[in-house]
Design an enzyme around this catalytic site. Structure first.
Site, short mmCIF file in Angstrom:
data_model
loop_
_atom_site.label_atom_id
_atom_site.label_comp_id
_atom_site.label_asym_id
_atom_site.label_seq_id
_atom_site.Cartn_x
_atom_site.Cartn_y
_atom_site.Cartn_z
CD GLU A 103 -3.77 -5.91 2.63
OE1 GLU A 103 -4.63 -5.24 3.23
OE2 GLU A 103 -2.55 -5.70 2.70
CD GLU B 133 -2.98 -1.10 2.26
OE1 GLU B 133 -2.70 -0.56 3.34
OE2 GLU B 133 -4.09 -1.59 2.03
C1 BGP Z 1 -4.38 -2.72 5.05
C2 BGP Z 1 -3.05 -3.28 5.45
C3 BGP Z 1 -3.09 -4.54 6.21
C4 BGP Z 1 -4.35 -4.80 7.00
C5 BGP Z 1 -5.61 -4.29 6.37
C6 BGP Z 1 -6.83 -4.32 7.26
O1 BGP Z 1 -4.28 -1.35 5.09
O2 BGP Z 1 -2.20 -3.50 4.35
O3 BGP Z 1 -1.90 -4.63 6.92
O4 BGP Z 1 -4.22 -4.63 8.31
O5 BGP Z 1 -5.47 -3.01 5.84
O6 BGP Z 1 -6.82 -3.22 8.12
P1 BGP Z 1 -7.05 -3.33 9.67
O7 BGP Z 1 -6.07 -4.33 10.14
O8 BGP Z 1 -6.78 -1.99 10.19
O9 BGP Z 1 -8.45 -3.76 9.85
#
Ligand code: BGP
Length: 498
Positions: free
Chosen positions: A395, A204
């Protein structure tokens, strides 16, 4: 028309900073996440600091969005007593990798996304000698994956900024960091040649707009040092692509973007223009440079208007042009709504990066993240039309406060429903729109720590890990209902979504 290609890479995604644990084992040095406490979506995570001259310690809120992380004068990141730091144990992949990989194999995973923690390979960033124990840990993991025919998909930097990068170099605003990073990427690519062929550079990458402490390691961020840090990460990415191809012609390097379709709330042309400019600024600038190999005009004009001057050296723009990424990967959890109009209903929706207005057509989870059944199809069309290169969804998923029942079962119909809708949209993008999609890795396939809140109760996995927000629990693994659903879906090549 109702199936995915049989070569489609189905799997799950994780990151060392949220999953691995073993924060001080095997010679690993501290990362910024290791000094970041737990929190919640109403109570920000905090970063520990110490002023070396006086010994004074404290914590400061982890910056997000337009609020930077600001330390007191002279303070450096540090562990401060009396707080809980979730990354230290995370969900302990470090000691559970064999068990976890066996569970992934049972679901039929064809790929597994994970990251390598830079501080485990180079605890001393300037050293010429990598840490053998760290190299061996990941090698064991790759061997275990290969045993089951699971293709590793490796992120080279996923919110794992070494503390030393901040204290000694000031983070990615410092040009010297490019060489340090490329040394690291070359070390692992040489070592794992023949075992890993899919690589992602910066997770990201555009998250540097929202969360600087763990993405570029720059505290007190300004538009100027953000722009300079972006250039340095672009260069490091291009040089990694170059090295990857030289080391092994089978290597493929992808960029990684946090993406979400932006919807204008009204048909007012001003609203349309607003979302277009917002998408350029916070998303597409980062992929335009890495996929098309040059700075887009809209960005150069913006820098000009804002008086931002990026310091470039001779030949650097040519490097960007010569070595764009081989494919584009992205995260997509939902969409966001914006308007230029003042409205009485100012309710905000949640979301991964950008937080817009609530969308009345969508339902949301406890954290306000909305399920948009078409977001993947829209995202895939937008990005494929722009770059004409293979895409990879690395993701997507839904955080839910799952409950472990007395009998060891976990019922997660919301997750199954979310997956059903998202996978269908992806299938339509391939079969109806002709998008070239390499694979899909659902985020947090085995429960892990949330990045934004540091909680455990915001769970994403197919597998429940018995641990609470403060690290209490047995760490035992339990299969959720979605485990069996995903297994059945993969076995049918995406045809069976019932
Ligand atoms: C993205 C990241 C991840 C992950 C995901 C979910 O931004 O790449 O590392 O964590 O989001 O977010 P969260 O864990 O805050 O729910």
């Amino acid at each position: 028309m109702s199936k995915f290609p049989s070569t489609f890479l189905w799997g799950g995604a994780t990151a060392a900073n949220q999953y691995e644990g073993g924060y001080n084992e095997g010679g690993k040095a501290l990362t910024m996440i290791d000094v970041t406490t737990n929190g919640s979506h109403t109570n920000p995570r905090k970063i520990g600091w110490m002023i070396p001259e006086t010994g004074e310690t404290g914590v400061t809120n982890m910056g997000f969005g337009s609020i930077p992380t600001v330390f007191p004068e002279g303070a450096v990141p540090a562990l401060v007593d009396g707080y809980y730091y979730p990354s230290h144990k995370a969900t302990d992949f470090y000691h559970h990798y064999k068990e976890d990989i066996a569970l992934m194999a049972e679901m039929g995973f064809r790929t597994f996304r994970m990251s390598i923690s830079w501080a485990r390979i180079y605890p001393d960033l300037a050293s010429e000698n990598p840490n053998e124990e760290g190299l061996r840990f990941y090698e064991n993991v790759f061997d275990e994956l290969n045993k089951y025919g699971i293709e590793p998909l490796v992120t080279l930097s996923h919110f794992e900024i070494p503390v030393e990068l901040v204290t000694k170099y000031g983070g990615w605003q410092n040009r010297e960091v490019i060489d340090l990073f490329v040394k690291f990427t070359m070390t692992v690519m040489k070592r794992y040649k023949g075992k890993v062929k899919y690589w992602l550079t910066f997770n990201e990458i555009n998250m540097m707009e929202f969360m600087q402490s763990s993405t570029i390691g720059v505290l007190n961020t300004t538009p100027q040092n953000l722009a300079q840090s972006a250039l340095h990460q672009f260069l490091a990415s291009s040089l990694t692509v170059k090295a990857a191809h030289e080391i092994d012609e089978n290597n493929m390097v992808g960029m990684m973007l946090a993406y979400q379709p932006l919807y204008a709330e009204t048909c007012d042309p001003e609203d349309q223009l607003f979302v277009l400019k917002k998408a350029q600024k916070q998303f597409l600038f980062y992929s335009d440079v890495q996929m098309l190999g040059k700075y887009p005009n809209y960005k150069l004009k913006e820098y000009e208007r804002e008086g931002i001057v990026i310091d470039t050296k001779e030949g650097e723009m040519e490097i960007l042009e010569k070595y764009p990424c081989d494919f584009m990967s992205f995260s997509c959890y939902g969409s966001s709504v914006f308007t230029t109009h003042e409205t009485n209903d100012g309710a905000l929706g949640g979301g991964n990066a950008i937080h817009g207005k609530k969308n009345p057509y969508l339902s949301a989870n406890e954290w306000g993240w909305e399920t948009d059944p078409q977001c993947l199809r829209i995202a895939l069309n937008t990005l494929y039309d722009r770059y004409h290169k293979p895409l990879f969804i690395v993701e997507n998923g839904i955080g839910w406060a799952d409950k472990l029942e007395e009998d060891g079962t976990v019922h997660d119909p919301e997750r199954i429903d979310y997956l059903r809708q998202n996978i269908k949209a992806m299938r339509d993008a391939i079969n109806l729109d002709g998008v070239e999609l390499m694979g899909y890795t659902m985020w947090g396939c085995i429960d892990l720590v949330s990045a934004s809140t540091g909680e455990m109760r915001k769970r994403y996995g197919f597998v429940y890990v018995d641990m609470d927000d403060l690290g209490n629990g047995t760490m035992n693994r339990y299969k959720k209902d979605s485990f069996y659903w995903y297994k059945k879906m993969i076995a049918s090549d995406g045809e069976d979504l019932e």
